[in-house]
Design an enzyme around this catalytic site. Sequence first.
Site, PDB file in Angstrom:
ATOM      1  N   ASP A 160       0.789  -1.076  -0.029  1.00 41.44           N
ATOM      2  CA  ASP A 160       0.018  -0.039  -0.043  1.00 41.44           C
ATOM      3  C   ASP A 160       0.912   1.305   0.019  1.00 41.44           C
ATOM      4  OD1 ASP A 160      -1.920   1.924   0.231  1.00 41.44           O
ATOM      5  OD2 ASP A 160      -3.042   0.539   2.026  1.00 41.44           O
ATOM      6  N   GLY A 204      -4.921   3.345  -7.987  1.00 36.70           N
ATOM      7  CA  GLY A 204      -5.138   3.587  -9.623  1.00 36.70           C
ATOM      8  C   GLY A 204      -4.247   4.718 -10.344  1.00 36.70           C
ATOM      9  N   ASP A 227     -10.356   4.379  -1.649  1.00 32.17           N
ATOM     10  CA  ASP A 227     -10.880   3.200  -0.877  1.00 32.17           C
ATOM     11  C   ASP A 227     -12.524   3.052  -0.951  1.00 32.17           C
ATOM     12  OD1 ASP A 227      -8.592   3.222   0.101  1.00 32.17           O
ATOM     13  OD2 ASP A 227      -8.936   3.250   2.450  1.00 32.17           O
TER      14      ASP A 227
HETATM   15  C1  GLA Z   1      -5.368   2.327   2.671  1.00 27.53           C
HETATM   16  C2  GLA Z   1      -5.971   1.048   1.798  1.00 27.53           C
HETATM   17  C3  GLA Z   1      -7.108   0.469   2.568  1.00 27.53           C
HETATM   18  C4  GLA Z   1      -6.347  -0.186   3.738  1.00 27.53           C
HETATM   19  C5  GLA Z   1      -5.867   1.042   4.665  1.00 27.53           C
HETATM   20  C6  GLA Z   1      -4.995   0.506   5.970  1.00 27.53           C
HETATM   21  O1  GLA Z   1      -6.516   3.253   2.856  1.00 27.53           O
HETATM   22  O2  GLA Z   1      -6.344   1.501   0.677  1.00 27.53           O
HETATM   23  O3  GLA Z   1      -7.651  -0.725   1.770  1.00 27.53           O
HETATM   24  O4  GLA Z   1      -5.522  -1.294   3.493  1.00 27.53           O
HETATM   25  O5  GLA Z   1      -4.835   1.797   3.885  1.00 27.53           O
HETATM   26  O6  GLA Z   1      -4.506   1.497   6.565  1.00 27.53           O
END
Ligand code: GLA
Length: 400
Positions: free
Chosen positions: A150, A200, A221
């Site tokens: 991430d 993306g 998200d």
């Molecule tokens: C980001 C990701 C989420 C999740 C959070 C965790 O927002 O996009 O899917 O993994 O971090 O902190």
Amino acid sequence: MRNSASLSLAVIALAAVTAISPAPALAQVAQTPPMGWNSWNYFAGRVTDKDIRDSADQIVASGMKDAGYIYVNIDDTWEGKRDADGVMHTNDKFPDMKALADYVHSKGLKIGIYSGPGNKTCGGYAASLGHEEQDAKLYAEWGIDYLKYDECSFTGDVLEKQAPGDKAAQMRLMVAAYSKMGKALQATGRPIVFSLCQYGWDAVWEWAPAIGGNLWRTTGDIYPGWDRIYSIVSQQSGLESYAGPGHWNDPDMLEVGNGKLSLAENRSHFSWWALLAAPLLAGNDLPHMKPEINAILTNRDVIAIDQDSLGKQGRHAYSDGEVEVWVRNLKGGALAIGVFNVGSDRYSTHPFHLDLAKLGLHGPQAGKDLWGGKPVTLTNKEPIELGSHDVFLVRVDAPK
Ligand code: GLA
């Protein structure tokens, strides 16, 4: 968000990476979109070792494992601190990651974990910058089968420091960072699904497969609200051609059973993900799952659309007022057709009429209504009544 970097930037960045790295061979994983469960959408930062074990137990007990849900993925907040040798440790919520992985494996399931290319995860925990090989090795030693990687603090830690204001250079750094972890995973020799999570940006679908990515988030998200789900769906058009066996667009994890989504909304959400060949990572509270939610998540006919081995992502075919028609071509010439009422009124006094000709079909089509579980014959311009946010999903095995 920098959601639409140009094709030329993608090509330049990819060329920079592929010049030094042949396409990694993690292709044996994710031949169909990964299925499983992830801790974030329900537990977020509260998740513990016990929640993971309970969820694994429940995947088996609920029939989800038999329906194809295999990955049990720990999202953010498992991380502790690095020791003097840079080795990562878990925090108190996860006393023994190897033992937890062994437990999940003992159920015939696989286990996933989470990190990122920056110094910190989105939750502020330690991530992998400068420790990529070390972390990948550790994951393999623990028996990890899936990594969600991430972006989070990478923007501030690297992009804005090393290439302030230079989007092309930032994109090269982005590709290089994900490529580095892709190679590190590959070097472990363990098949580990590599899930790119950078929302993306930088036309990720253009370069992720070449650096070993098995799936990549296409948006920010998800949350359990119709508007958000519909907004995400609306951002998928045009990405169909990038999906295929081993590499998938990821419109984010499922919210089925979360928040205040109605049953119709849960059905539509799941149907769209199946038509989109999206990963099916449930994100609900499995030990307290209602039977009707379990029934949605384990609908074999809908899962078969998602998991179709041709691996061709579906597309929006046409809209009529507030009704959208989506189609997906399936193995053996079959076709899935989803009719979605995205409006807030029931279409009954002015029912929607399905125009088969717009789908390239001629005459009556014998199929199966996948949520009704019954045979159905579609005729041209027949009226279809749908409740608000509900879906009519049909599989036609021999379209004419
Ligand atoms: C980001 C990701 C989420 C999740 C959070 C965790 O927002 O996009 O899917 O993994 O971090 O902190």
